[in-house]
Scaffold this motif. Sequence first.
Motif, PDB file in Angstrom:
ATOM      1  N   ARG A  27      53.298  14.621 -12.528  1.00 15.01           N
ATOM      2  CA  ARG A  27      52.256  15.660 -12.516  1.00 15.01           C
ATOM      3  C   ARG A  27      51.991  16.219 -11.119  1.00 15.01           C
ATOM      4  NH1 ARG A  27      47.373  14.472 -13.634  1.00 15.01           N
ATOM      5  NH2 ARG A  27      47.521  12.227 -13.300  1.00 15.01           N
ATOM      6  N   ARG A  28      52.942  16.117 -10.248  1.00 12.61           N
ATOM      7  CA  ARG A  28      52.832  16.678  -8.905  1.00 12.61           C
ATOM      8  C   ARG A  28      54.213  16.712  -8.262  1.00 12.61           C
ATOM      9  NH1 ARG A  28      50.009  13.097  -4.477  1.00 12.61           N
ATOM     10  NH2 ARG A  28      51.635  14.052  -3.215  1.00 12.61           N
ATOM     11  N   ILE A  29      54.358  17.557  -7.268  1.00 14.19           N
ATOM     12  CA  ILE A  29      55.604  17.642  -6.511  1.00 14.19           C
ATOM     13  C   ILE A  29      55.672  16.436  -5.583  1.00 14.19           C
ATOM     14  CG2 ILE A  29      57.046  19.159  -5.099  1.00 14.19           C
ATOM     15  CD1 ILE A  29      56.008  20.421  -7.712  1.00 14.19           C
ATOM     16  N   SER A  30      56.850  15.898  -5.402  1.00 13.93           N
ATOM     17  CA  SER A  30      56.994  14.761  -4.499  1.00 13.93           C
ATOM     18  C   SER A  30      56.875  15.209  -3.048  1.00 13.93           C
ATOM     19  CB  SER A  30      58.350  14.086  -4.707  1.00 13.93           C
ATOM     20  OG  SER A  30      59.404  14.912  -4.243  1.00 13.93           O
ATOM     21  N   GLU A  31      56.463  14.291  -2.191  1.00 17.37           N
ATOM     22  CA  GLU A  31      56.397  14.570  -0.761  1.00 17.37           C
ATOM     23  C   GLU A  31      57.784  14.916  -0.228  1.00 17.37           C
ATOM     24  OE1 GLU A  31      53.838  14.903   1.076  1.00 17.37           O
ATOM     25  OE2 GLU A  31      52.251  14.116  -0.222  1.00 17.37           O
ATOM     26  N   GLU A  32      58.822  14.271  -0.798  1.00 23.76           N
ATOM     27  CA  GLU A  32      60.188  14.527  -0.351  1.00 23.76           C
ATOM     28  C   GLU A  32      60.595  15.977  -0.608  1.00 23.76           C
ATOM     29  OE1 GLU A  32      59.587  10.256  -1.008  1.00 23.76           O
ATOM     30  OE2 GLU A  32      59.252  12.016  -2.292  1.00 23.76           O
ATOM     31  N   SER A  33      60.203  16.515  -1.759  1.00 27.35           N
ATOM     32  CA  SER A  33      60.560  17.897  -2.072  1.00 27.35           C
ATOM     33  C   SER A  33      59.814  18.885  -1.180  1.00 27.35           C
ATOM     34  CB  SER A  33      60.260  18.200  -3.547  1.00 27.35           C
ATOM     35  OG  SER A  33      61.134  17.478  -4.397  1.00 27.35           O
ATOM     36  N   ILE A  34      58.535  18.635  -0.949  1.00 25.73           N
ATOM     37  CA  ILE A  34      57.760  19.516  -0.071  1.00 25.73           C
ATOM     38  C   ILE A  34      58.336  19.482   1.345  1.00 25.73           C
ATOM     39  CG2 ILE A  34      55.510  19.846   1.026  1.00 25.73           C
ATOM     40  CD1 ILE A  34      55.535  20.826  -1.825  1.00 25.73           C
ATOM     41  N   LYS A  35      58.664  18.287   1.824  1.00 29.19           N
ATOM     42  CA  LYS A  35      59.234  18.156   3.168  1.00 29.19           C
ATOM     43  C   LYS A  35      60.580  18.863   3.257  1.00 29.19           C
ATOM     44  CE  LYS A  35      59.463  16.504   7.378  1.00 29.19           C
ATOM     45  NZ  LYS A  35      58.542  16.975   8.439  1.00 29.19           N
ATOM     46  N   ALA A  36      61.393  18.730   2.219  1.00 30.11           N
ATOM     47  CA  ALA A  36      62.696  19.390   2.219  1.00 30.11           C
ATOM     48  C   ALA A  36      62.545  20.904   2.261  1.00 30.11           C
ATOM     49  CB  ALA A  36      63.498  18.960   0.991  1.00 30.11           C
ATOM     50  N   LEU A  37      61.594  21.440   1.504  1.00 29.04           N
ATOM     51  CA  LEU A  37      61.334  22.875   1.543  1.00 29.04           C
ATOM     52  C   LEU A  37      60.834  23.301   2.921  1.00 29.04           C
ATOM     53  CD1 LEU A  37      59.671  23.561  -1.922  1.00 29.04           C
ATOM     54  CD2 LEU A  37      61.702  24.720  -1.009  1.00 29.04           C
ATOM     55  N   GLN A  38      59.983  22.486   3.497  1.00 29.15           N
ATOM     56  CA  GLN A  38      59.472  22.782   4.833  1.00 29.15           C
ATOM     57  C   GLN A  38      60.614  22.881   5.843  1.00 29.15           C
ATOM     58  OE1 GLN A  38      56.067  20.433   6.261  1.00 29.15           O
ATOM     59  NE2 GLN A  38      57.194  20.111   8.173  1.00 29.15           N
TER      60      GLN A  38
END
Length: 387
Positions: A27-38
């Motif tokens: 039910r949320r985006i993983s920190e890994e995915s957000i960091k990868a997008l960043q």
Amino acid sequence: MSERVIDAVHELLPVLRERAQDTEDARRISEESIKALQLTGFFKLLQPKRYGGREQHPNEFYRAVRAVSSACGSTGWVASVLGCHPWQLALFDDRAQREVWGEDDDTRVSSSYAPMGRAKPVDGGFEFTGRWSFSSGCDHATWVFLGGLVMDDAGNPTDFRTFLLPRADYGIDDVWDTIGLRGTGSNDIIVDTVFVPEYRTLSFMDTGKCRGPGQAVNTGPLYKLPFASVFSCSIAVPVVGMATGAYDAYVNHTRERVRASTGGRAAEDSFNQVRIAEAASNIDAAMLLIERDLDEQFRHATAGEKIPFPLRVQTRRDQVNATSSAIAAVDRLFESAGGRALKVGTPIQRFWRDAHAGRVHAINDPEKALAMYGQAQLGLKVTDAWI
């Protein structure tokens, strides 16, 4: 520079696609995915160069949003919303920009713009309180934009503003449990009477006129576009991206599918071939409408010209029509995908649910936006704030 961002985004898509079910389950985006997008530079596309941003044409941003959404609808939705907010923050007083980006220009802001807050004017700013729903990606942000009404002593609203608050001034209530866009973590924001300085607010009366104090320091054409155009496309393009993902999944599924009822290969069915052609046309047309309008708006802004009002209502018309075209494409494909496409974990049913969840956002309400366009064409007064 923007080409390198889109290339990096495309390289990330297989990973986001692989994580899509885990994202939905969590039910949320993983920190890994957000960091990868960043790391791709995605969140900097609309951010001012003064604060480490790339300050690109909005269509560069939306092409990247479409790509991310084609891999995972929830990730694309959150990426679009969080990635749009640097554009709005650039319209705020530079003191607010420095507070957010001064020490870390990767700081992110979430939002909930509905005017659920109540603000009482006090010396230097406002006392602010309220509860808001649907703050997508709020777990990955340390600031928030919140909509609120400024009230006079008699309890009457005098202004509708966006209020910018740091994480210490609000709480998050984990209530997001839905059938679509499950991975967006669009939880509630709670504020219990805090002080918000005047410079951390922005009036919708000003943004409706394409004005903001931040334009004194962020002078590029990007920051002269209408808020309603930029934000509404940030809600529409993810749905176009989800339709793109559904199309890709359907084509791959159909190549391998054998119909149990007839024993024939689905790929050889001319009706499936027609559905593929129609869906591809609808999806391409949806994106082209948005890109055309934003190209035209950006041309006016670059020339130092006021964005024509007919073009602004046309952009809203085309934004909701783009969403409708994307939904039509998803439905056309899903209804002939067969029973195996219903299995939990398969991408076609997930994109179908996510796209329909995105469609119910107020900005994607077709009747309201189309009525505004009709009013403008008939010479009637259009007063809606989302133009």
